[in-house]
Design a protein around this motif. Structure first.
Motif, mmCIF file in Angstrom:
data_model
loop_
_atom_site.group_PDB
_atom_site.id
_atom_site.type_symbol
_atom_site.label_atom_id
_atom_site.label_comp_id
_atom_site.label_asym_id
_atom_site.label_seq_id
_atom_site.Cartn_x
_atom_site.Cartn_y
_atom_site.Cartn_z
ATOM 1 N N THR A 248 0.830 -1.201 0.000
ATOM 2 C CA THR A 248 0.000 0.000 0.000
ATOM 3 C C THR A 248 0.866 1.252 0.000
ATOM 4 O OG1 THR A 248 -1.736 -1.170 1.232
ATOM 5 C CG2 THR A 248 -1.852 1.231 1.199
ATOM 6 N N ALA A 249 1.908 1.264 0.817
ATOM 7 C CA ALA A 249 2.819 2.409 0.866
ATOM 8 C C ALA A 249 3.485 2.625 -0.485
ATOM 9 C CB ALA A 249 3.872 2.182 1.953
ATOM 10 N N TYR A 250 3.823 1.535 -1.154
ATOM 11 C CA TYR A 250 4.444 1.655 -2.471
ATOM 12 C C TYR A 250 3.453 2.188 -3.494
ATOM 13 C CZ TYR A 250 6.284 0.339 -7.015
ATOM 14 O OH TYR A 250 6.689 0.369 -8.334
ATOM 15 N N ARG A 251 2.240 1.630 -3.508
ATOM 16 C CA ARG A 251 1.222 2.083 -4.467
ATOM 17 C C ARG A 251 0.951 3.573 -4.339
ATOM 18 N NH1 ARG A 251 -1.777 -2.600 -2.745
ATOM 19 N NH2 ARG A 251 -1.701 -4.275 -4.295
ATOM 20 N N LEU A 252 0.934 4.048 -3.095
ATOM 21 C CA LEU A 252 0.608 5.452 -2.838
ATOM 22 C C LEU A 252 1.812 6.382 -2.987
ATOM 23 C CD1 LEU A 252 -1.774 5.047 0.252
ATOM 24 C CD2 LEU A 252 -2.385 5.396 -2.157
ATOM 25 N N GLY A 253 2.972 5.818 -3.287
ATOM 26 C CA GLY A 253 4.143 6.638 -3.518
ATOM 27 C C GLY A 253 4.870 7.077 -2.258
ATOM 28 N N HIS A 254 4.580 6.439 -1.117
ATOM 29 C CA HIS A 254 5.248 6.815 0.126
ATOM 30 C C HIS A 254 6.661 6.244 0.219
ATOM 31 C CE1 HIS A 254 1.677 8.705 1.510
ATOM 32 N NE2 HIS A 254 1.001 7.587 1.738
ATOM 33 N N ILE A 255 6.915 5.145 -0.495
ATOM 34 C CA ILE A 255 8.243 4.536 -0.501
ATOM 35 C C ILE A 255 8.604 4.151 -1.924
ATOM 36 C CG2 ILE A 255 8.146 3.643 1.878
ATOM 37 C CD1 ILE A 255 7.384 0.927 0.749
ATOM 38 N N THR A 256 9.885 4.055 -2.207
ATOM 39 C CA THR A 256 10.350 3.671 -3.534
ATOM 40 C C THR A 256 10.246 2.163 -3.738
ATOM 41 O OG1 THR A 256 12.631 3.350 -2.811
ATOM 42 C CG2 THR A 256 11.989 5.585 -3.492
ATOM 43 N N SER A 258 12.694 0.162 -4.600
ATOM 44 C CA SER A 258 13.832 -0.506 -3.963
ATOM 45 C C SER A 258 13.605 -0.639 -2.464
ATOM 46 C CB SER A 258 15.128 0.256 -4.237
ATOM 47 O OG SER A 258 15.056 1.588 -3.739
ATOM 48 N N ARG A 259 13.014 0.381 -1.854
ATOM 49 C CA ARG A 259 12.737 0.315 -0.416
ATOM 50 C C ARG A 259 11.667 -0.734 -0.136
ATOM 51 N NH1 ARG A 259 14.408 -0.196 4.439
ATOM 52 N NH2 ARG A 259 13.549 1.205 6.037
ATOM 53 N N ALA A 260 10.671 -0.830 -0.996
ATOM 54 C CA ALA A 260 9.616 -1.834 -0.827
ATOM 55 C C ALA A 260 10.209 -3.239 -0.853
ATOM 56 C CB ALA A 260 8.549 -1.683 -1.906
ATOM 57 N N LEU A 261 11.122 -3.478 -1.782
ATOM 58 C CA LEU A 261 11.759 -4.796 -1.870
ATOM 59 C C LEU A 261 12.609 -5.070 -0.634
ATOM 60 C CD1 LEU A 261 12.827 -4.908 -5.628
ATOM 61 C CD2 LEU A 261 10.915 -6.101 -4.539
ATOM 62 N N GLU A 262 13.293 -4.048 -0.130
ATOM 63 C CA GLU A 262 14.065 -4.210 1.107
ATOM 64 C C GLU A 262 13.161 -4.617 2.260
ATOM 65 O OE1 GLU A 262 15.978 -0.537 1.845
ATOM 66 O OE2 GLU A 262 17.517 -0.784 0.300
ATOM 67 N N LEU A 263 12.024 -3.961 2.365
ATOM 68 C CA LEU A 263 11.107 -4.235 3.474
ATOM 69 C C LEU A 263 10.462 -5.617 3.362
ATOM 70 C CD1 LEU A 263 9.352 -0.737 3.682
ATOM 71 C CD2 LEU A 263 10.917 -1.731 5.373
ATOM 72 N N LEU A 268 9.663 -10.851 -1.999
ATOM 73 C CA LEU A 268 9.639 -10.416 -3.391
ATOM 74 C C LEU A 268 11.089 -10.114 -3.765
ATOM 75 C CD1 LEU A 268 6.607 -7.932 -3.439
ATOM 76 C CD2 LEU A 268 6.622 -10.345 -4.095
ATOM 77 N N ASN A 269 11.462 -10.404 -5.013
ATOM 78 C CA ASN A 269 12.865 -10.283 -5.383
ATOM 79 C C ASN A 269 13.149 -9.313 -6.517
ATOM 80 O OD1 ASN A 269 13.913 -12.398 -3.559
ATOM 81 N ND2 ASN A 269 12.693 -13.771 -4.827
ATOM 82 N N SER A 270 12.134 -8.930 -7.242
ATOM 83 C CA SER A 270 12.363 -8.118 -8.423
ATOM 84 C C SER A 270 11.354 -6.984 -8.508
ATOM 85 C CB SER A 270 12.254 -8.996 -9.676
ATOM 86 O OG SER A 270 12.137 -8.224 -10.843
ATOM 87 N N PRO A 271 11.739 -5.830 -9.096
ATOM 88 C CA PRO A 271 10.771 -4.742 -9.305
ATOM 89 C C PRO A 271 9.558 -5.201 -10.101
ATOM 90 C CG PRO A 271 13.005 -3.948 -9.658
ATOM 91 C CD PRO A 271 13.109 -5.434 -9.499
ATOM 92 N N ALA A 272 9.752 -6.218 -10.940
ATOM 93 C CA ALA A 272 8.626 -6.740 -11.726
ATOM 94 C C ALA A 272 7.574 -7.402 -10.842
ATOM 95 C CB ALA A 272 9.142 -7.744 -12.758
ATOM 96 N N ASP A 273 7.958 -7.773 -9.619
ATOM 97 C CA ASP A 273 7.003 -8.402 -8.697
ATOM 98 C C ASP A 273 6.096 -7.377 -8.012
ATOM 99 O OD1 ASP A 273 8.125 -10.900 -9.193
ATOM 100 O OD2 ASP A 273 9.574 -10.699 -7.562
ATOM 101 N N LEU A 274 6.460 -6.108 -8.082
ATOM 102 C CA LEU A 274 5.696 -5.072 -7.386
ATOM 103 C C LEU A 274 4.414 -4.734 -8.145
ATOM 104 C CD1 LEU A 274 8.673 -2.720 -6.445
ATOM 105 C CD2 LEU A 274 7.357 -4.168 -4.882
ATOM 106 N N PRO A 275 3.375 -4.286 -7.436
ATOM 107 C CA PRO A 275 2.113 -3.927 -8.091
ATOM 108 C C PRO A 275 2.223 -2.590 -8.806
ATOM 109 C CG PRO A 275 1.998 -3.395 -5.771
ATOM 110 C CD PRO A 275 3.307 -4.096 -5.980
#
Length: 283
Positions: A248-256, A258-263, A268-275
Protein backbone atom coordinates in the motif's frame (compact mmCIF):
# COMPACT_ATOMS: atom_id res chain seq x y z
CA UNK A 1 38.77 -23.79 19.62
CA UNK A 2 36.39 -23.00 22.48
CA UNK A 3 37.23 -19.30 22.10
CA UNK A 4 36.49 -19.46 18.37
CA UNK A 5 33.15 -21.12 19.08
CA UNK A 6 32.28 -18.50 21.67
CA UNK A 7 33.25 -15.72 19.28
CA UNK A 8 31.11 -17.21 16.49
CA UNK A 9 28.14 -17.54 18.85
CA UNK A 10 28.61 -13.95 20.03
CA UNK A 11 28.76 -12.70 16.46
CA UNK A 12 25.62 -14.62 15.52
CA UNK A 13 23.82 -13.21 18.57
CA UNK A 14 24.94 -9.69 17.70
CA UNK A 15 23.73 -10.00 14.11
CA UNK A 16 20.34 -11.30 15.22
CA UNK A 17 19.96 -8.54 17.82
CA UNK A 18 21.00 -5.93 15.25
CA UNK A 19 18.49 -7.30 12.75
CA UNK A 20 15.78 -7.24 15.41
CA UNK A 21 16.47 -3.56 16.13
CA UNK A 22 16.33 -2.78 12.40
CA UNK A 23 13.10 -4.78 12.07
CA UNK A 24 11.48 -2.70 14.81
CA UNK A 25 12.49 0.49 12.97
CA UNK A 26 10.90 -0.82 9.78
CA UNK A 27 7.64 -1.57 11.56
CA UNK A 28 7.73 1.89 13.11
CA UNK A 29 8.21 3.39 9.63
CA UNK A 30 5.00 1.85 8.31
CA UNK A 31 3.14 2.89 11.45
CA UNK A 32 4.36 6.47 11.02
CA UNK A 33 3.12 6.44 7.41
CA UNK A 34 -0.33 5.38 8.60
CA UNK A 35 -0.06 2.11 6.70
CA UNK A 36 0.05 -0.24 9.68
CA UNK A 37 -2.00 -0.47 12.85
CA UNK A 38 -0.60 -3.15 15.19
CA UNK A 39 -2.98 -5.26 17.23
CA UNK A 40 -2.84 -4.90 21.02
CA UNK A 41 -0.23 -7.07 22.73
CA UNK A 42 -1.71 -10.13 24.40
CA UNK A 43 -0.27 -10.81 27.82
CA UNK A 44 -1.36 -13.30 30.41
CA UNK A 45 -2.28 -11.46 33.58
CA UNK A 46 -2.01 -14.35 36.03
CA UNK A 47 1.02 -15.74 37.84
CA UNK A 48 3.16 -18.41 36.19
CA UNK A 49 5.13 -20.55 38.65
CA UNK A 50 6.28 -23.50 36.58
CA UNK A 51 6.05 -25.41 33.27
CA UNK A 52 2.54 -26.84 33.96
CA UNK A 53 1.22 -23.32 34.57
CA UNK A 54 2.97 -22.09 31.41
CA UNK A 55 1.36 -24.89 29.40
CA UNK A 56 -1.94 -23.77 30.89
CA UNK A 57 -1.32 -20.28 29.49
CA UNK A 58 -0.87 -21.81 26.03
CA UNK A 59 -4.25 -23.51 26.42
CA UNK A 60 -5.72 -20.16 27.50
CA UNK A 61 -4.29 -18.46 24.42
CA UNK A 62 -5.61 -21.18 22.13
CA UNK A 63 -9.06 -20.67 23.64
CA UNK A 64 -8.77 -16.88 23.28
CA UNK A 65 -7.95 -17.28 19.59
CA UNK A 66 -10.63 -19.91 18.98
CA UNK A 67 -8.11 -22.61 18.02
CA UNK A 68 -9.25 -25.44 20.25
CA UNK A 69 -6.74 -28.21 19.59
CA UNK A 70 -6.46 -27.56 15.86
CA UNK A 71 -3.08 -27.28 14.19
CA UNK A 72 -1.73 -23.75 13.74
CA UNK A 73 -1.52 -23.02 10.03
CA UNK A 74 0.76 -19.98 10.20
CA UNK A 75 2.85 -18.92 13.17
CA UNK A 76 3.47 -15.53 11.53
CA UNK A 77 -0.28 -14.92 11.39
CA UNK A 78 -0.89 -16.17 14.93
CA UNK A 79 1.91 -14.06 16.40
CA UNK A 80 0.57 -11.04 14.57
CA UNK A 81 -2.84 -11.60 16.17
CA UNK A 82 -1.05 -11.45 19.52
CA UNK A 83 0.59 -8.14 18.63
CA UNK A 84 4.00 -9.58 17.72
CA UNK A 85 5.54 -9.14 14.27
CA UNK A 86 7.86 -11.95 13.16
CA UNK A 87 10.59 -11.62 10.56
CA UNK A 88 12.24 -14.75 9.13
CA UNK A 89 15.93 -14.10 8.46
CA UNK A 90 18.68 -16.01 6.69
CA UNK A 91 21.16 -15.79 9.57
CA UNK A 92 22.68 -18.45 11.84
CA UNK A 93 21.17 -18.92 15.28
CA UNK A 94 17.61 -19.37 16.50
CA UNK A 95 15.77 -16.14 17.22
CA UNK A 96 15.19 -13.15 19.45
CA UNK A 97 12.34 -10.88 20.50
CA UNK A 98 11.78 -7.53 22.13
CA UNK A 99 9.04 -5.16 23.23
CA UNK A 100 9.44 -1.49 22.36
CA UNK A 101 6.73 0.42 24.23
CA UNK A 102 3.50 -0.83 22.61
CA UNK A 103 5.23 -2.72 19.80
CA UNK A 104 6.38 -6.36 19.95
CA UNK A 105 8.70 -7.89 17.38
CA UNK A 106 10.72 -11.05 16.87
CA UNK A 107 13.15 -12.54 14.38
CA UNK A 108 13.44 -16.25 13.59
CA UNK A 109 16.36 -17.84 11.78
CA UNK A 110 15.68 -19.64 8.52
CA UNK A 111 18.33 -22.23 9.38
CA UNK A 112 17.16 -25.61 10.61
CA UNK A 113 14.05 -27.57 9.69
CA UNK A 114 10.54 -26.03 9.57
CA UNK A 115 9.58 -27.62 12.89
CA UNK A 116 12.49 -25.93 14.60
CA UNK A 117 11.52 -22.55 13.10
CA UNK A 118 7.97 -22.93 14.37
CA UNK A 119 9.30 -23.91 17.80
CA UNK A 120 11.50 -20.81 17.85
CA UNK A 121 8.57 -18.60 16.84
CA UNK A 122 6.36 -20.15 19.53
CA UNK A 123 9.16 -19.70 22.07
CA UNK A 124 9.55 -16.01 21.26
CA UNK A 125 5.79 -15.57 21.48
CA UNK A 126 5.94 -17.26 24.88
CA UNK A 127 8.35 -14.58 26.12
CA UNK A 128 5.77 -11.99 25.10
CA UNK A 129 2.62 -13.64 26.45
CA UNK A 130 4.14 -14.94 29.68
CA UNK A 131 6.43 -12.00 30.30
CA UNK A 132 10.22 -12.24 30.25
CA UNK A 133 12.89 -11.57 32.87
CA UNK A 134 11.97 -7.90 32.97
CA UNK A 135 8.38 -8.73 33.90
CA UNK A 136 6.73 -9.75 37.15
CA UNK A 137 4.36 -12.15 35.40
CA UNK A 138 6.79 -15.07 35.67
CA UNK A 139 7.82 -16.08 39.19
CA UNK A 140 10.53 -13.54 40.03
CA UNK A 141 12.64 -15.99 42.05
CA UNK A 142 12.99 -18.37 39.09
CA UNK A 143 16.43 -18.75 37.51
CA UNK A 144 16.94 -18.04 33.83
CA UNK A 145 16.99 -21.79 33.13
CA UNK A 146 13.69 -22.22 34.96
CA UNK A 147 12.19 -19.32 33.01
CA UNK A 148 13.30 -20.88 29.73
CA UNK A 149 11.75 -24.19 30.79
CA UNK A 150 8.45 -22.38 31.34
CA UNK A 151 8.63 -20.73 27.93
CA UNK A 152 9.48 -24.09 26.33
CA UNK A 153 6.44 -25.66 28.01
CA UNK A 154 4.27 -22.85 26.65
CA UNK A 155 5.68 -23.29 23.13
CA UNK A 156 5.21 -27.07 23.17
CA UNK A 157 1.58 -26.89 24.30
CA UNK A 158 0.84 -24.09 21.85
CA UNK A 159 2.17 -26.03 18.86
CA UNK A 160 0.97 -29.52 19.84
CA UNK A 161 -1.65 -29.72 22.61
CA UNK A 162 -1.36 -32.69 24.94
CA UNK A 163 -5.07 -33.32 24.36
CA UNK A 164 -4.35 -33.93 20.66
CA UNK A 165 -1.81 -36.59 21.63
CA UNK A 166 -4.23 -38.18 24.09
CA UNK A 167 -6.96 -38.40 21.45
CA UNK A 168 -4.59 -39.91 18.90
CA UNK A 169 -3.55 -42.65 21.35
CA UNK A 170 -6.86 -44.42 20.82
CA UNK A 171 -5.74 -45.52 17.36
CA UNK A 172 -4.68 -49.16 16.93
CA UNK A 173 -1.59 -48.15 14.93
CA UNK A 174 1.96 -48.23 16.28
CA UNK A 175 2.95 -45.44 18.65
CA UNK A 176 5.66 -44.23 16.31
CA UNK A 177 3.35 -43.95 13.28
CA UNK A 178 0.85 -42.00 15.40
CA UNK A 179 3.57 -39.60 16.56
CA UNK A 180 4.93 -39.16 13.04
CA UNK A 181 1.46 -38.19 11.84
CA UNK A 182 1.02 -35.77 14.74
CA UNK A 183 4.40 -34.16 14.06
CA UNK A 184 3.48 -33.76 10.39
CA UNK A 185 -0.07 -32.53 10.99
CA UNK A 186 0.98 -30.00 13.63
CA UNK A 187 4.29 -29.27 11.85
CA UNK A 188 6.15 -29.74 15.09
CA UNK A 189 9.72 -30.88 15.54
CA UNK A 190 10.30 -34.51 16.44
CA UNK A 191 11.79 -33.59 19.83
CA UNK A 192 8.79 -31.39 20.70
CA UNK A 193 6.40 -34.16 19.63
CA UNK A 194 8.18 -36.66 21.89
CA UNK A 195 8.10 -34.17 24.76
CA UNK A 196 4.33 -33.82 24.46
CA UNK A 197 3.93 -37.57 24.14
CA UNK A 198 5.79 -37.99 27.43
CA UNK A 199 3.63 -35.33 29.07
CA UNK A 200 0.55 -37.17 27.83
CA UNK A 201 2.04 -40.41 29.21
CA UNK A 202 1.74 -41.93 25.75
CA UNK A 203 5.35 -43.14 25.93
CA UNK A 204 7.79 -44.00 28.70
CA UNK A 205 11.18 -42.35 29.20
CA UNK A 206 12.81 -45.47 27.76
CA UNK A 207 10.58 -45.31 24.67
CA UNK A 208 11.35 -41.61 24.28
CA UNK A 209 15.10 -42.28 24.24
CA UNK A 210 14.63 -45.02 21.66
CA UNK A 211 12.39 -42.85 19.45
CA UNK A 212 14.86 -39.95 19.56
CA UNK A 213 17.37 -42.16 17.74
CA UNK A 214 14.82 -43.10 15.08
CA UNK A 215 14.12 -39.80 13.32
CA UNK A 216 11.32 -39.82 10.73
CA UNK A 217 12.32 -39.13 7.14
CA UNK A 218 10.84 -36.31 5.08
CA UNK A 219 8.92 -38.88 3.05
CA UNK A 220 7.39 -40.32 6.24
CA UNK A 221 6.24 -36.89 7.37
CA UNK A 222 4.73 -36.00 4.01
CA UNK A 223 3.20 -39.41 3.35
CA UNK A 224 1.50 -39.54 6.78
CA UNK A 225 -0.68 -36.55 5.86
CA UNK A 226 -1.12 -37.11 2.16
CA UNK A 227 1.76 -34.84 1.07
CA UNK A 228 -0.40 -31.78 1.76
CA UNK A 229 1.28 -29.45 4.30
CA UNK A 230 3.84 -26.90 3.15
CA UNK A 231 6.67 -25.68 5.40
CA UNK A 232 5.74 -22.74 7.62
CA UNK A 233 8.02 -19.70 8.00
CA UNK A 234 9.83 -20.58 4.78
CA UNK A 235 8.82 -18.58 1.69
CA UNK A 236 6.84 -16.25 3.96
CA UNK A 237 9.40 -13.87 5.46
CA UNK A 238 7.20 -11.05 6.80
CA UNK A 239 3.72 -11.08 8.43
CA UNK A 240 0.63 -10.74 6.19
CA UNK A 241 -0.50 -7.26 7.26
CA UNK A 242 3.07 -5.97 7.17
CA UNK A 243 3.40 -7.16 3.57
CA UNK A 244 0.07 -5.51 2.71
CA UNK A 245 1.20 -2.27 4.38
CA UNK A 246 4.41 -2.27 2.31
CA UNK A 247 2.45 -2.76 -0.92
CA UNK A 248 0.00 0.00 0.00
CA UNK A 249 2.82 2.41 0.87
CA UNK A 250 4.44 1.65 -2.47
CA UNK A 251 1.22 2.08 -4.47
CA UNK A 252 0.61 5.45 -2.84
CA UNK A 253 4.14 6.64 -3.52
CA UNK A 254 5.25 6.81 0.13
CA UNK A 255 8.24 4.54 -0.50
CA UNK A 256 10.35 3.67 -3.53
CA UNK A 257 10.37 0.32 -5.27
CA UNK A 258 13.83 -0.51 -3.96
CA UNK A 259 12.74 0.32 -0.42
CA UNK A 260 9.62 -1.83 -0.83
CA UNK A 261 11.76 -4.80 -1.87
CA UNK A 262 14.06 -4.21 1.11
CA UNK A 263 11.11 -4.24 3.47
CA UNK A 264 9.83 -7.50 1.99
CA UNK A 265 13.12 -9.22 2.97
CA UNK A 266 13.27 -11.57 0.00
CA UNK A 267 9.57 -12.43 -0.15
CA UNK A 268 9.64 -10.42 -3.39
CA UNK A 269 12.87 -10.28 -5.38
CA UNK A 270 12.36 -8.12 -8.42
CA UNK A 271 10.77 -4.74 -9.31
CA UNK A 272 8.63 -6.74 -11.73
CA UNK A 273 7.00 -8.40 -8.70
CA UNK A 274 5.70 -5.07 -7.39
CA UNK A 275 2.11 -3.93 -8.09
CA UNK A 276 1.25 -0.94 -10.35
CA UNK A 277 1.48 2.45 -8.67
CA UNK A 278 -1.36 4.96 -8.44
CA UNK A 279 0.30 7.29 -10.94
CA UNK A 280 0.37 4.45 -13.45
CA UNK A 281 -3.40 4.45 -13.47
CA UNK A 282 -3.99 1.67 -10.97
CA UNK A 283 -7.15 2.04 -8.85
Amino acid sequence: MAEDTTTAASQASYRIDSTLASWIREIRLLISLGMLQPKPIRRYQGRVDGPPAAAGVAKWLRTELGLGIDAIESMADLCEKCGQYILVIDLPGDGASAVDDDLAAAVVSLTGDPGRRRSTAAHELGHLVLGDEYSTDIEVSASREEREDMVDAFAAELLLPVEAVERARNSNRSTRSILVELAAKYRASWSLTLRQARTAEAITSHEEKKLRTCLPTLAEFRDSVGWAPQPDLDSIRVPPTFAHAVMTAYRLGHITGSRALELMHGQLNSPADLPPRSEDGAP
